[in-house]
Motif scaffolding. Structure first.
Motif, PDB file in Angstrom:
ATOM      1  N   UNK A 236       0.671  -1.310   0.037  1.00  0.00           N
ATOM      2  CA  UNK A 236       0.110  -0.011   0.061  1.00  0.00           C
ATOM      3  C   UNK A 236       0.881   1.330   0.025  1.00  0.00           C
ATOM      4  N   UNK A 237       1.798   1.510   0.986  1.00  0.00           N
ATOM      5  CA  UNK A 237       2.886   2.476   0.876  1.00  0.00           C
ATOM      6  C   UNK A 237       3.473   2.725  -0.447  1.00  0.00           C
ATOM      7  N   UNK A 238       3.947   1.378  -0.988  1.00  0.00           N
ATOM      8  CA  UNK A 238       4.774   1.602  -1.976  1.00  0.00           C
ATOM      9  C   UNK A 238       4.077   1.937  -3.115  1.00  0.00           C
ATOM     10  N   UNK A 239       2.675   1.600  -3.357  1.00  0.00           N
ATOM     11  CA  UNK A 239       1.721   1.975  -4.560  1.00  0.00           C
ATOM     12  C   UNK A 239       1.586   3.490  -4.373  1.00  0.00           C
ATOM     13  N   UNK A 240       1.150   3.870  -3.232  1.00  0.00           N
ATOM     14  CA  UNK A 240       1.110   5.321  -2.973  1.00  0.00           C
ATOM     15  C   UNK A 240       2.285   6.161  -3.277  1.00  0.00           C
ATOM     16  N   UNK A 243       2.982   6.727  -7.053  1.00  0.00           N
ATOM     17  CA  UNK A 243       2.009   7.378  -7.897  1.00  0.00           C
ATOM     18  C   UNK A 243       2.370   9.044  -7.437  1.00  0.00           C
ATOM     19  N   UNK A 244       2.990   9.102  -6.305  1.00  0.00           N
ATOM     20  CA  UNK A 244       3.770  10.465  -5.970  1.00  0.00           C
ATOM     21  C   UNK A 244       4.916  10.596  -6.635  1.00  0.00           C
ATOM     22  N   UNK A 245       5.614   9.692  -7.372  1.00  0.00           N
ATOM     23  CA  UNK A 245       6.963   9.563  -8.002  1.00  0.00           C
ATOM     24  C   UNK A 245       8.013   9.845  -6.788  1.00  0.00           C
ATOM     25  N   UNK A 246       7.710   9.520  -5.514  1.00  0.00           N
ATOM     26  CA  UNK A 246       8.812   9.287  -4.533  1.00  0.00           C
ATOM     27  C   UNK A 246       9.307   7.703  -4.759  1.00  0.00           C
ATOM     28  N   UNK A 247      10.090   7.621  -5.745  1.00  0.00           N
ATOM     29  CA  UNK A 247      10.271   6.291  -6.196  1.00  0.00           C
ATOM     30  C   UNK A 247      11.412   5.521  -5.164  1.00  0.00           C
ATOM     31  N   UNK A 248      12.464   6.343  -4.569  1.00  0.00           N
ATOM     32  CA  UNK A 248      13.101   5.661  -3.357  1.00  0.00           C
ATOM     33  C   UNK A 248      12.162   5.144  -2.275  1.00  0.00           C
ATOM     34  N   UNK A 249      11.392   5.759  -1.924  1.00  0.00           N
ATOM     35  CA  UNK A 249      10.321   5.232  -0.905  1.00  0.00           C
ATOM     36  C   UNK A 249       9.560   4.137  -1.386  1.00  0.00           C
ATOM     37  N   UNK A 250       8.954   4.252  -2.787  1.00  0.00           N
ATOM     38  CA  UNK A 250       8.106   3.514  -3.534  1.00  0.00           C
ATOM     39  C   UNK A 250       9.189   1.926  -3.235  1.00  0.00           C
ATOM     40  N   UNK A 251      10.366   1.890  -3.971  1.00  0.00           N
ATOM     41  CA  UNK A 251      11.182   0.928  -4.054  1.00  0.00           C
ATOM     42  C   UNK A 251      11.404   0.178  -2.764  1.00  0.00           C
ATOM     43  N   UNK A 252      11.552   0.879  -1.753  1.00  0.00           N
ATOM     44  CA  UNK A 252      12.015   0.091  -0.376  1.00  0.00           C
ATOM     45  C   UNK A 252      10.821  -0.552   0.084  1.00  0.00           C
ATOM     46  N   UNK A 253       9.645  -0.163   0.113  1.00  0.00           N
ATOM     47  CA  UNK A 253       8.377  -0.567   0.361  1.00  0.00           C
ATOM     48  C   UNK A 253       8.113  -2.001  -0.280  1.00  0.00           C
ATOM     49  N   UNK A 254       8.116  -1.777  -1.659  1.00  0.00           N
ATOM     50  CA  UNK A 254       7.728  -2.907  -2.761  1.00  0.00           C
ATOM     51  C   UNK A 254       8.907  -3.918  -2.403  1.00  0.00           C
ATOM     52  N   UNK A 255      10.062  -3.520  -2.114  1.00  0.00           N
ATOM     53  CA  UNK A 255      11.097  -4.633  -2.035  1.00  0.00           C
ATOM     54  C   UNK A 255      10.938  -5.491  -0.827  1.00  0.00           C
ATOM     55  N   UNK A 256      10.342  -4.763   0.191  1.00  0.00           N
ATOM     56  CA  UNK A 256      10.034  -5.337   1.480  1.00  0.00           C
ATOM     57  C   UNK A 256       8.889  -6.208   1.207  1.00  0.00           C
ATOM     58  N   UNK A 257       7.774  -5.633   0.663  1.00  0.00           N
ATOM     59  CA  UNK A 257       6.769  -6.576   0.201  1.00  0.00           C
ATOM     60  C   UNK A 257       7.181  -7.831  -0.481  1.00  0.00           C
ATOM     61  N   UNK A 270       4.119  -3.325  -9.624  1.00  0.00           N
ATOM     62  CA  UNK A 270       4.470  -2.011  -8.989  1.00  0.00           C
ATOM     63  C   UNK A 270       5.918  -1.776  -9.142  1.00  0.00           C
ATOM     64  N   UNK A 271       6.884  -2.783  -9.072  1.00  0.00           N
ATOM     65  CA  UNK A 271       8.090  -3.124  -9.131  1.00  0.00           C
ATOM     66  C   UNK A 271       8.456  -2.838 -10.452  1.00  0.00           C
TER      67      UNK A 271
END
Length: 285
Positions: A236-240, A243-257, A270-271
């Motif tokens: 959920x965090x990664x997808x949000x 969409x915000x183009x915060x790719x570093x935060x998106x990457x770290x969350x999706x990688x953990x998932x 999403x990855x």
């Protein structure tokens, strides 16, 4: 009045009517059994839905649906959910044949669910076999899913996970605004506490670019789950953040998932989207 707004209004009137009917009947409803008389089969069937929709545990969901069928080999809808979750094309083809051979023998309400799942499996099989679908396949699929799920939740408003599927279909057809309004109007007080509906509200808010609302709901969702081994908060965090183009935060969350469940299909998507965006950035540097 624009055609788009007219369609939106008509659909929402139908949804409101559905909500009003539910308020009159929900207290009378008992849990639906989806065509099986075996208590263990229905328990693991519901666990399969819970794992995948509430917690993003795709691997455990597949195992739960299989366990449901192991308790009742005649459980057609259970088999269909195995077919929907498996990545094995050969297994999926066999399950589709089994569904087609038995669908006329099950209750008409079960057929509402089975028809949508069968078409989903047909779609997956065509994709994996690289077969060309007709131009009207997807529109017909969406129309059938909307009609069948709406009829089902009119009759069985306490069946949360079919209601979840219905709201996802509304999002696919009409967009996040109507889906979010429907989520709020259709869910019972108890359903509003179910993890899927909380997380999906955050997803829809982020689709509408209401990112502060989305992150606030995501924080509440994460607190409710309160388990670092559950993938869904990270997805959920990664997808949000994506969409915000915060790719570093998106990457770290999706990688953990994905570290928790490599089979999470949406996390995989999403990855790929993150990587595609990073490639574009790299190519522009």
């Amino acid at each position: 009045m624009s055609l788009k707004y007219t369609i939106y209004l008509l659909v929402f009137v139908m949804i409101t009517s559905c909500q009003q009917k539910q308020s009159k009947t929900s207290k009378k409803q008992v849990a639906y059994t989806y065509g099986t008389e075996n208590d263990s089969a229905i328990f693991y069937f519901n666990k399969g839905w819970e794992y995948i929709l509430d917690y993003g545990q795709w691997t455990l969901s597949d195992l739960a649906f299989r366990k449901a069928v192991s308790f009742d080999s005649t459980f057609v809808i259970g088999k269909a959910l195995v077919g929907k979750s498996t990545t094995d094309l050969t297994e999926r083809i066999k399950i589709l044949i089994d569904i087609n051979n038995n669908e006329n023998e099950i209750h008409e309400d079960d057929q509402l669910i089975l028809e949508v799942t069968r078409i989903t499996i047909e779609l997956f099989n065509a994709r994996d076999q690289k077969l060309q679908l007709s131009d009207n396949f997807i529109p017909n699929f969406m129309s059938t899913a909307e009609k069948n799920y709406r009829e089902f939740i009119h009759k069985y408003p306490n069946e949360s996970y079919i209601k979840a599927e219905y709201i996802e279909v509304l999002n696919a057809i009409y967009g996040p605004k109507l889906a979010l309004d429907s989520l709020h109007s259709l869910t019972t007080p108890n359903q509003k506490k179910i993890p899927f509906f909380i997380s999906y509200a955050a997803t829809l808010e982020s689709d509408l670019e209401n990112f502060d609302n989305a992150l606030s709901i995501a924080n509440d969702f994460n607190k409710q789950i309160n388990n670092p081994k559950i993938p869904q908060p990270y997805v959920l965090y990664g997808s949000i953040y994506l969409k915000m183009d915060s790719l570093s935060l998106a990457t770290s969350n999706i990688d953990r998932a994905l570290a928790l469940d490599p089979n999470h299909i949406f996390a995989q998507r999403f990855k790929k989207q993150i990587n595609d965006k990073l490639k574009i950035i790299d190519s522009n540097d």
